[in-house]
Design an enzyme around this catalytic site. Structure first.
Site, PDB file in Angstrom:
ATOM      1  N   ASP A 188      -9.693 -25.915  15.427  1.00 31.72           N
ATOM      2  CA  ASP A 188     -10.325 -25.088  14.568  1.00 31.72           C
ATOM      3  C   ASP A 188     -11.576 -24.516  15.654  1.00 31.72           C
ATOM      4  O   ASP A 188     -12.236 -25.324  16.078  1.00 31.72           O
ATOM      5  CB  ASP A 188     -10.946 -26.034  13.540  1.00 31.72           C
ATOM      6  N   ASP A 189     -11.066 -23.292  15.892  1.00 32.39           N
ATOM      7  CA  ASP A 189     -12.283 -22.471  16.303  1.00 32.39           C
ATOM      8  C   ASP A 189     -12.251 -22.819  17.976  1.00 32.39           C
ATOM      9  O   ASP A 189     -13.210 -22.642  18.624  1.00 32.39           O
ATOM     10  CB  ASP A 189     -13.720 -22.635  16.093  1.00 32.39           C
TER      11      ASP A 189
ATOM     12  N   CYS B 271     -10.222 -18.556   9.868  1.00 31.81           N
ATOM     13  CA  CYS B 271      -9.327 -19.501   9.604  1.00 31.81           C
ATOM     14  C   CYS B 271      -8.503 -19.424   8.341  1.00 31.81           C
ATOM     15  O   CYS B 271      -7.236 -19.604   8.271  1.00 31.81           O
ATOM     16  CB  CYS B 271      -9.985 -20.931   9.674  1.00 31.81           C
TER      17      CYS B 271
ATOM     18  N   LYS C 274      -7.682 -30.310   7.801  1.00 34.40           N
ATOM     19  CA  LYS C 274      -8.520 -29.518   7.020  1.00 34.40           C
ATOM     20  C   LYS C 274      -7.309 -28.313   6.477  1.00 34.40           C
ATOM     21  O   LYS C 274      -6.417 -27.828   7.090  1.00 34.40           O
ATOM     22  CB  LYS C 274      -9.422 -28.574   8.070  1.00 34.40           C
TER      23      LYS C 274
ATOM     24  N   HIS D  62      -8.298 -25.479   3.314  1.00 38.27           N
ATOM     25  CA  HIS D  62      -8.903 -24.214   3.629  1.00 38.27           C
ATOM     26  C   HIS D  62      -8.045 -23.204   2.749  1.00 38.27           C
ATOM     27  O   HIS D  62      -8.073 -21.974   3.546  1.00 38.27           O
ATOM     28  CB  HIS D  62      -9.580 -23.914   4.898  1.00 38.27           C
TER      29      HIS D  62
ATOM     30  N   HIS E 270     -14.678 -26.821  15.329  1.00 37.52           N
ATOM     31  CA  HIS E 270     -15.548 -26.150  14.284  1.00 37.52           C
ATOM     32  C   HIS E 270     -16.992 -26.931  14.010  1.00 37.52           C
ATOM     33  O   HIS E 270     -17.136 -28.233  14.064  1.00 37.52           O
ATOM     34  CB  HIS E 270     -14.898 -26.103  12.887  1.00 37.52           C
TER      35      HIS E 270
ATOM     36  N   ASP F  84      -6.753 -21.917  15.436  1.00 35.47           N
ATOM     37  CA  ASP F  84      -6.650 -20.855  14.141  1.00 35.47           C
ATOM     38  C   ASP F  84      -7.490 -19.444  14.382  1.00 35.47           C
ATOM     39  O   ASP F  84      -6.849 -18.647  13.712  1.00 35.47           O
ATOM     40  CB  ASP F  84      -7.115 -21.614  12.927  1.00 35.47           C
ATOM     41  N   ASN F  85      -8.280 -19.431  15.331  1.00 31.58           N
ATOM     42  CA  ASN F  85      -9.002 -18.185  15.495  1.00 31.58           C
ATOM     43  C   ASN F  85      -9.562 -18.592  17.097  1.00 31.58           C
ATOM     44  O   ASN F  85      -9.467 -19.667  17.489  1.00 31.58           O
ATOM     45  CB  ASN F  85      -9.545 -17.696  14.764  1.00 31.58           C
TER      46      ASN F  85
ATOM     47  N   LYS G  76     -15.014 -15.613  17.461  1.00 30.20           N
ATOM     48  CA  LYS G  76     -14.211 -15.665  16.112  1.00 30.20           C
ATOM     49  C   LYS G  76     -14.809 -14.673  15.195  1.00 30.20           C
ATOM     50  O   LYS G  76     -15.932 -14.117  15.253  1.00 30.20           O
ATOM     51  CB  LYS G  76     -14.638 -17.037  15.516  1.00 30.20           C
TER      52      LYS G  76
END
Length: 515
Positions: free
Chosen positions: A11-12, A50, A104, A106, A206, A269-270, A288
């Site tokens: 994540d991130d 995300c 996660k 989301h 994240h 994810d990004n 991001k």
């Protein structure tokens, strides 16, 4: 024998926040080893934030086709991937797999039908929303414009139709908790009767909340005490925890004797969030949420015996996060023609080396009709409209992370790894605002193969007008396929205070309300 599938989604995680892209500060020995034994995907694209990326992974479709193209799903939004779309675990289950998820989600939870165990997963330990505190497992969420965010228990353990909030794991660092759960799943799985799909969607790296953004266990942070900046130090420690989680899950697969028959995919994810979470996408431009490379081009690789003929290969061929659904479906023995009309391409034969022609020639990065931003890459050329609309300084970000010594930047050494990108110093004639003198629009075209750091805007160059025409034609095609973004008003009934201070499904009807 069908392969087991382990999909690890960070994540991130920034482009330069892994060792295999040349970072001199980050320690990711497990990821580095796996990437070097597998295939590094160096021309691989996701979405700028995300929820759209995760939706693309699960559906094999661009989010413009089902209304999730605008920003992320907020806690009070009664939206999710529409229920008429079949997701990756459901497809794999149809091939005999048993699917489990940890981490996660989301992708919507306003009604129980949108939660993971109603969308193909046999079990789920994790949280539904945007973030969680790594130690208390409380989630800070709500909706844009809310004066004070809402707080509630975010952690859930769902099995089948039973949804249960978990309050008993206070104090255990999230990725350690999720690793323990993943190992339990592996240790208890009957591999002789059916293959396993494990979606391991870790929260690292994240932010945890606006009050305490970056967190890491003290013992891990102590390993990086040489890094002077306290927040960068926490992010580096958090990334090390990510690497440790992957190592321990692989150990469990090895101990069960099934690692050699497992496909491992790793992706972020990004891009990394450079403002506020101290990530590094350098030397790529952006962060991001941006449509520049730093927001949408991320660390990724695939590993497994099925790809051993291309072990150690760095692929510079174009690939999209939408490609994983058909790729993994074919790897599992499925016929991709049965998937219907999707936007992803099966890269299975191409990654194995049995097909020398890449089926993907372009990637739609996104079309956001709310922010009036759009971007596409066709071959080596990339077009962006209104990239500065994201944040005021979006166009000016080539951000290096803090270095080890006070008031220094991270050390960058060229040619330290084969997959590293190196562009040299930022030139003085950079077009910071992506402005076209011909059209008056904030638009830009980059030759990404030769200018991956997006220094030189070609939009007004007379030699590139045919290229621009082609890019605009492809954007127009995708615009003809897009649907209106799902943007119903936020629902105050989502507030955890109405549900025992737990984030949980709150609406009786699974219908997504109108905008």
């Amino acid at each position: 024998m069908k392969p087991n599938i382990l999909f690890i989604l960070a994540d991130d995680l920034g482009w330069n926040d892994v060792g295999f892209h040349g970072s001199q500060q980050i320690r990711t020995p497990t990821l580095d080893k796996l990437s070097k034994e597998g295939i590094i995907l160096n021309n691989y694209y996701v979405l700028p934030v995300c929820s759209p990326s995760r939706a693309s992974l699960m559906t094999g479709r661009y989010p413009i086709t089902y209304g999730l193209q605008f920003f992320v799903i907020e806690g009070a939004q009664p939206i999710g991937i529409p229920l008429n779309y079949k997701l990756l675990p459901e497809f794999l289950n149809g091939l005999g797999y048993e699917s489990h998820m940890v981490g996660k989600w989301h992708l919507g939870f306003f009604h129980r039908n949108y939660t993971p165990t109603y969308r193909g997963f046999s079990s789920f330990l994790g949280y539904y929303g945007i973030r969680e505190d790594y130690f208390s497992h409380r989630t800070q969420d709500g909706y844009m414009g809310l004066d004070s965010p809402w707080y509630g228990v975010g952690l859930h353990l769902n099995e089948g139709t039973k949804l249960r909030a978990v309050r008993s794991e206070f104090g255990e660092f999230s990725s350690r908790l999720y690793t323990r759960r993943a190992r339990e799943i592996i240790n208890n799985h009957d591999f002789a009767s059916k293959p396993l799909f494990l979606y391991f969607a870790l929260p690292n790296v994240h932010i945890a909340s606006s009050l305490d953004p970056l967190q890491a266990p003290e013992d891990t942070e102590e390993l990086f005490k040489h890094i002077w900046h306290p927040l960068r130090r926490k992010l580096v420690a958090n990334a090390f925890e990510l690497d440790t989680a992957v190592r321990r899950v692989l150990e469990s697969l090895r101990m069960r004797g099934v690692l050699d028959n497992t496909i491992v995919v790793f992706s972020s994810d990004n891009g990394g969030q450079v403002n506020g979470s101290w990530a590094s996408n350098f030397p790529l431009r952006g962060s991001k949420e941006d449509y520049f490379e730093g927001g949408v081009r991320v660390p990724a690789f695939v590993w497994g015996n099925v790809f051993k003929n291309r072990s150690g290969h760095v692929s510079n061929e174009l690939m999209s996060i939408t490609d994983w659904l058909p790729t993994l479906y074919e790897a599992a023995g499925g016929n991709v023609t049965s998937l219907g009309k999707i936007d992803g391409h099966s890269m299975f034969d191409f990654l194995k080396g049995t097909n020398q022609t890449n089926p993907r020639t372009e990637v739609l990065i996104n079309i956001d009709p709310v922010g009036k931003t759009k971007a596409i890459k066709v071959g080596k050329y990339k077009y962006i409209l209104n990239p500065c609309n994201i944040w005021e300084n979006s166009c000016d970000r080539w951000s290096m992370a803090p270095g080890n010594l006070p008031y220094t930047n991270e050390t960058m050494l060229p040619n330290t790894t084969e997959s590293q990108i190196w562009c040299g110093d930022i030139p003085t004639n950079v077009d910071h605002k992506c402005h076209s003198k011909r059209t008056g629009l904030h638009e830009c075209i980059y030759d990404i193969d030769n200018d991956p750091c997006e220094y030189y805007n070609l939009v007004d160059d007379p030699g590139y007008q045919e290229v621009k025409d082609t890019l605009l034609e492809r954007i127009a095609y995708w615009e003809s396929r897009q649907v209106e973004p799902l943007m119903p008003p936020p629902d105050e009934r989502a507030n955890p205070k109405f549900h025992g201070y737990v984030w949980q499904p709150w609406r009786e009807s699974p219908e997504i309300p109108p905008n």
